[in-house]
Design an enzyme around this catalytic site. Sequence first.
Site, PDB file in Angstrom:
ATOM      1  N   GLU A  88      -3.889  -3.461  -5.531  1.00 53.48           N
ATOM      2  CA  GLU A  88      -3.999  -2.545  -6.752  1.00 53.48           C
ATOM      3  C   GLU A  88      -3.638  -3.206  -7.921  1.00 53.48           C
ATOM      4  O   GLU A  88      -2.578  -3.703  -8.320  1.00 53.48           O
ATOM      5  CB  GLU A  88      -3.439  -1.108  -6.656  1.00 53.48           C
ATOM      6  N   LYS A 266       4.091   8.269  -5.082  1.00 51.12           N
ATOM      7  CA  LYS A 266       3.124   7.413  -4.599  1.00 51.12           C
ATOM      8  C   LYS A 266       3.251   6.031  -5.402  1.00 51.12           C
ATOM      9  O   LYS A 266       3.115   5.167  -5.211  1.00 51.12           O
ATOM     10  CB  LYS A 266       1.652   7.886  -4.809  1.00 51.12           C
ATOM     11  N   ASP A 282       7.975  -3.583   7.678  1.00 51.88           N
ATOM     12  CA  ASP A 282       7.348  -2.581   8.109  1.00 51.88           C
ATOM     13  C   ASP A 282       7.196  -1.479   6.891  1.00 51.88           C
ATOM     14  O   ASP A 282       7.793  -0.512   6.712  1.00 51.88           O
ATOM     15  CB  ASP A 282       7.869  -1.990   9.308  1.00 51.88           C
ATOM     16  N   HIS A 380      -5.127   0.147 -17.195  1.00 56.68           N
ATOM     17  CA  HIS A 380      -5.674   0.134 -15.758  1.00 56.68           C
ATOM     18  C   HIS A 380      -7.251  -0.295 -15.719  1.00 56.68           C
ATOM     19  O   HIS A 380      -7.768  -1.251 -15.020  1.00 56.68           O
ATOM     20  CB  HIS A 380      -5.800   1.625 -15.155  1.00 56.68           C
TER      21      HIS A 380
HETATM   22  C1  MEV Z   1      -1.624   5.054  -9.209  1.00 56.38           C
HETATM   23  O1  MEV Z   1      -1.802   4.227  -8.124  1.00 56.38           O
HETATM   24  C2  MEV Z   1      -0.163   5.552  -9.464  1.00 56.38           C
HETATM   25  C3  MEV Z   1       0.013   6.655 -10.353  1.00 56.38           C
HETATM   26  O2  MEV Z   1      -0.551   7.777 -10.110  1.00 56.38           O
HETATM   27  C4  MEV Z   1       1.566   6.915 -10.253  1.00 56.38           C
HETATM   28  C5  MEV Z   1       1.867   8.369 -10.955  1.00 56.38           C
HETATM   29  O3  MEV Z   1       0.955   9.223 -11.219  1.00 56.38           O
HETATM   30  O4  MEV Z   1       3.093   8.525 -11.463  1.00 56.38           O
HETATM   31  C6  MEV Z   1      -0.165   6.192 -11.883  1.00 56.38           C
END
Ligand code: MEV
Length: 427
Positions: A88, A266, A282, A380
Amino acid sequence: MTEDKIPRTSRISGFHKLAVDERIEQVAAFAGLADDHRRQLALPSNIDTHLADHMIENMVTTIAIPVGIATNMRVDGRDVLVPMATEESSVVAAVGNAARQCYESGGFATSMSGTEMIAQIQLLDIPDPVRARLLVLERREEIENICNACDPVLVGLGGGFRDLEVRLVDTPAGRMVITHIVVDTRDAMGANAVNSMAERLAPDIAAWTGGRTLLRILSNLADRRVVRARATWTCDAIGGTRVRDAMIDAYQFADNDPYRAATHNKGIMNGISAVVLATGNDTRAVESGAHAFAARTGRYRSLTSWEVTAGGDLAGAIELPLAVGLVGGAVKIHPTARALLAILQAETASDLTRIIAAVGLAQNFSAMKALATEGIQRGHMALHAQNLAFAAGAVGNEVGEVARRIIAQRSINEAAAGTALAELRGQ
Ligand code: MEV
């Protein structure tokens, strides 16, 4: 590179502008990498078919994931360059940016609860579970001896059995007696060690209680192996009180709404899993442990917490179970994981764990800051546009030019990249 030019600081300005071989040279010089590690990093496809065939079943090929280096990290007073394996874009830069903004205020400080893993033994068909629980607890010394006899090497390294817990768990299938053996696995992640002990112990538990044992396996909710990291970002460094307060609002949203918490966490795992993967550990074990821990209060919440200090600065903290090792499994046999671990100069699993927690906090800082200010798409999209240019077939300088054109047109998609490339080639 000569000795006097070796960068001892993780604050390497312009690192992203260097050619790949120059970056390897800088990192190798920083970490004093041995020649074999340096050569390994320079190999584009760096795992031998023979080795891969022995790592998993039915192997047909390998898939390469880019590894980037997060700069500016200072953890417990030591500068570190952190390898991160991720597909990513923006993840590596996010960590370096967050770390730069708290470098002057001391970077990250960490602590750990220990390096203990838990294995569970499930006991069924018990008419008197309360009595059975005590029968197991009474055998503590015997259990300690059985466990330690399974792994004299671990005991020799200062690890081994540490504690015994027996829980009664009510289920629709009846009351179960669940024994936890708690084992200090030191520099190993420890799955093999504790699973062997649980399997060895189970027949004795069945014999002592008259019950039937079924599952014997570690728990990934490794809450005896919790790591914490904290850092302070000065209000000035992050752009003032409005940004700070917006980040606090962003955090409160995540901590109080599971839909948002899932995405927030995430983002944290974007950083954590990237280092876990780069070091041959892992990722699934760490991820399941983190999410289970986030839900430990009965509600799924943020793995980080954020507050304003008395001086008006922004203080962040992260706390999660993190079971990684420096020995065992792919860590020891994957040559690239070994070379990347050498960059980290982590002498113990605990050193590695602390760095990974700091990366998770840094990642969360950058995601929250971007989301609470300009949004994440601007940063991004620049990298995404390059990926689209690649996908459209651009090579060399065409990549940057196609990306620039589709960003300028504000149509960052595959079709626009194809058209931009055709136009560029037609000129
Ligand atoms: C994207 O991979 C991760 C985000 O969505 C984390 C977040 O929203 O805090 C940007």
